[in-house]
Motif scaffolding. Structure first.
Motif, PDB file in Angstrom:
ATOM      1  N   LYS A   1     -27.893   1.267  -8.001  1.00 35.67           N
ATOM      2  CA  LYS A   1     -28.029   0.918  -9.298  1.00 35.67           C
ATOM      3  C   LYS A   1     -29.398   0.272  -9.366  1.00 35.67           C
ATOM      4  O   LYS A   1     -30.221   0.643 -10.346  1.00 35.67           O
ATOM      5  CB  LYS A   1     -26.924  -0.158  -9.759  1.00 35.67           C
ATOM      6  CG  LYS A   1     -25.377   0.756  -9.908  1.00 35.67           C
ATOM      7  CD  LYS A   1     -24.412  -0.274 -10.526  1.00 35.67           C
ATOM      8  CE  LYS A   1     -23.276   0.205 -10.373  1.00 35.67           C
ATOM      9  NZ  LYS A   1     -22.211  -0.922 -10.476  1.00 35.67           N
TER      10      LYS A   1
ATOM     11  N   ILE B   1     -32.094   2.721  -9.469  1.00 37.71           N
ATOM     12  CA  ILE B   1     -32.368   3.568 -10.858  1.00 37.71           C
ATOM     13  C   ILE B   1     -33.090   2.644 -11.731  1.00 37.71           C
ATOM     14  O   ILE B   1     -33.826   3.321 -12.592  1.00 37.71           O
ATOM     15  CB  ILE B   1     -30.816   4.031 -11.120  1.00 37.71           C
ATOM     16  CG1 ILE B   1     -30.069   4.749 -10.212  1.00 37.71           C
ATOM     17  CG2 ILE B   1     -30.494   4.584 -12.559  1.00 37.71           C
ATOM     18  CD1 ILE B   1     -28.615   5.316 -10.450  1.00 37.71           C
TER      19      ILE B   1
ATOM     20  N   ILE C   1     -26.057   9.362 -13.626  1.00 37.95           N
ATOM     21  CA  ILE C   1     -27.269   9.113 -13.247  1.00 37.95           C
ATOM     22  C   ILE C   1     -28.326   9.776 -14.481  1.00 37.95           C
ATOM     23  O   ILE C   1     -29.482   8.862 -14.862  1.00 37.95           O
ATOM     24  CB  ILE C   1     -27.833   9.308 -11.900  1.00 37.95           C
ATOM     25  CG1 ILE C   1     -27.096   8.715 -10.977  1.00 37.95           C
ATOM     26  CG2 ILE C   1     -29.533   9.461 -11.753  1.00 37.95           C
ATOM     27  CD1 ILE C   1     -27.245   9.183  -9.258  1.00 37.95           C
TER      28      ILE C   1
ATOM     29  N   SER D   1     -30.627   7.060 -16.802  1.00 40.17           N
ATOM     30  CA  SER D   1     -32.088   7.313 -16.515  1.00 40.17           C
ATOM     31  C   SER D   1     -32.521   7.991 -17.803  1.00 40.17           C
ATOM     32  O   SER D   1     -33.681   8.455 -17.908  1.00 40.17           O
ATOM     33  CB  SER D   1     -32.573   7.784 -15.168  1.00 40.17           C
ATOM     34  OG  SER D   1     -32.047   9.043 -15.071  1.00 40.17           O
TER      35      SER D   1
ATOM     36  N   LEU E   1     -20.521   4.017 -10.210  1.00 37.26           N
ATOM     37  CA  LEU E   1     -21.642   4.293 -11.316  1.00 37.26           C
ATOM     38  C   LEU E   1     -21.050   4.338 -12.872  1.00 37.26           C
ATOM     39  O   LEU E   1     -21.771   4.426 -13.868  1.00 37.26           O
ATOM     40  CB  LEU E   1     -22.645   5.795 -11.254  1.00 37.26           C
ATOM     41  CG  LEU E   1     -23.268   5.831 -10.121  1.00 37.26           C
ATOM     42  CD1 LEU E   1     -23.861   7.277  -9.817  1.00 37.26           C
ATOM     43  CD2 LEU E   1     -24.340   4.860 -10.005  1.00 37.26           C
TER      44      LEU E   1
END
Lengths: 250, 205
Positions: free
Chosen positions: A45, A48, A85, A89, A214
């Motif tokens: 995390k 990211i 993800i 992002s 996540l």
């Protein structure tokens, strides 16, 4: 003719499905359940977040398991992680890249990226060129993945899927480029190679916990809780079986 | 719900395939077989589509205005030559086999050589990266099983106590591997069920 093993197998499947549905429904009002800390996912995390801040890329590689093979659940877990993800992002200047060693998996990775960007109302971010097939044999897949570590300004590599021990070449390339690497595989030789070479190796079934950690959705949390309950069931059966064997019943 | 038709097809096909595995009765078995045949066929077509996509990615990299990627040109030329040779000679031709045995296999073997060195270096650097009892246990077990696997202790197979100790040590990785594989099987089961229940829809783009 249905066998006892068939009935038992079907029973386990129905039990797991029932648990998942019940846990999902009962957990709706309680929010995300508390799971034990796994340092690798905390570091992921952070990586990211850093990648988004630095304007660098995240690379997710999904392995080489064909969808027609029994090893593909690890790749499905990788796809769920890719979805999350890509969502997290989506505000980055450089969206993530997904690579794989199977044609079907490549198409699914493109589809997953497309769905992730639509879910955050940014469909314009989707570029099919970011879901790539890098090779169709184990070695050509790894050889094709190595340039991504060197040339694409990647600061974090996430490897979730079915690999051989040759995946260590990618973790080494990531290390040389100063990038973070989290790696998980369902293959035992790959797990051994990754334990020695990856910054954050994931051992065993923790691979399937990636989407939950996540914070994907309630369904993933229910799935992980079901996995934990089934694990305790297996432990009880093994210990019970050993005790019955010791006393001479079995 | 996103893509309801795709979701219905995926769930329906998944349930029929699963039932066919546990309940081997007609017509479920033949329907399961037909669905698997279609899946293999689709996987083959997906492979072709992905290869064309791979070529397009390398074409884009080669013709980019900035940072042209020269190795991509080698990939495209090698692909074109191999594809043309395969179409003209057919894959079973001895010359095509030579391309595989004289070019591809040596290249892959050299990568395996690099991998051996990489893993040795990684093992040495393991304690720099992660010092702890897990790393210590990993290094000790790797060392012990290298010695056992080398055959150095094969002469001790007749010594009663040592033989029993070796048998006990050899049973440890089997037990550990089974533990890991049971965990992976449970994870695979719940991951598959997520697709069957529609929680995961990687096809819904």
């Amino acid at each position: 003719m249905i066998t006892i093993l068939g009935v038992l197998g079907l029973g386990v499947v129905f039990l797991a499905a029932g648990l998942m549905i019940i846990l999902r429904m009962t957990g709706k009002d309680r929010g995300q359940p508390a799971f034990r800390k796994i340092a690798a996912f905390d570091d992921l995390k952070k990586s990211i977040g850093l990648a988004v801040e630095n304007g660098t890329r995240i690379h997710i590689t999904l392995g080489k398991a064909s969808l027609a093979q029994p090893f593909n659940p690890s790749a499905l877990a990788g796809l769920a992680a890719l979805d999350r993800i890509a969502q997290i992002s989506s505000i980055s200047d450089r969206p993530p890249i997904a690579s794989s060693g199977d044609g079907g998996l490549t198409l699914l990775s493109q589809d997953t990226l497309h769905a992730a960007y639509r879910s955050v109302h940014a469909p314009e971010l989707y570029d099919p060129g970011r879901g790539r097939l890098t090779g169709i044999t184990p070695m050509s897949y790894i050889a094709g993945t190595l340039p991504i570590a060197a040339d694409e300004d990647v600061s974090a590599h996430v490897m979730i899927g079915n690999f051989g021990p040759e995946i260590a070449l990618v973790t080494e390339a990531a290390d040389n480029a100063g990038a973070f690497s989290l790696a998980a595989s369902d293959s035992l030789p790959a797990q051994a190679a990754l334990f020695a070479s990856a910054q954050q190796p994931i051992i065993g079934e923790e691979l399937f916990a990636a989407p939950t950690y996540l914070e994907a959705n309630r369904g993933h949390a229910a799935s992980l809780q079901t996995q934990d309950i089934l694990r305790w069931g297996v432990i009880a059966i093994i210990i019970g079986g050993a005790l019955l064997k010791m006393v001479g019943v079995l | 719900m996103r893509a309801p038709l795709s979701t219905a097809i995926a769930i329906g096909a998944g349930i029929i395939t699963l039932l066919g595995l546990f309940i081997p009765v007609e017509p479920i078995t033949s329907l399961r077989g037909r669905l698997i045949e279609w899946a293999v066929l689709l996987a083959g077509v997906a492979g072709l589509v992905a290869i064309v996509h791979l070529l397009s990615v390398h074409w884009r990299k080669m013709t980019a205005r900035r940072n042209k990627n020269i190795p991509s040109a080698f990939l495209l030329i090698a692909f074109a030559l191999t594809f043309a040779a395969g179409m003209v000679l057919k894959p079973g031709h001895p010359s095509m086999q030579k391309i595989v045995t004289h070019i591809q296999v040596p290249i892959e073997a050299s990568l395996m050589g690099v991998l051996a060195v990489t893993l040795t270096v990684a093992a040495i650097r393991l304690f720099q990266r992660r010092s702890g009892w897990m790393s210590f246990l990993f290094a000790v077990s790797a060392f012990v099983f290298l010695i056992i696997g080398s055959g150095l202790l094969s002469s001790s197979a007749n010594i009663p106590v040592l033989k029993d100790i070796l048998a006990a040590v050899n049973a440890l990785p089997v037990a550990g591997a089974r533990g890991i594989l049971i965990g992976i099987a449970l994870g695979s089961l719940t991951t598959g069920l997520r697709v069957l229940l529609g929680t995961d829809r990687p096809y819904s783009g």
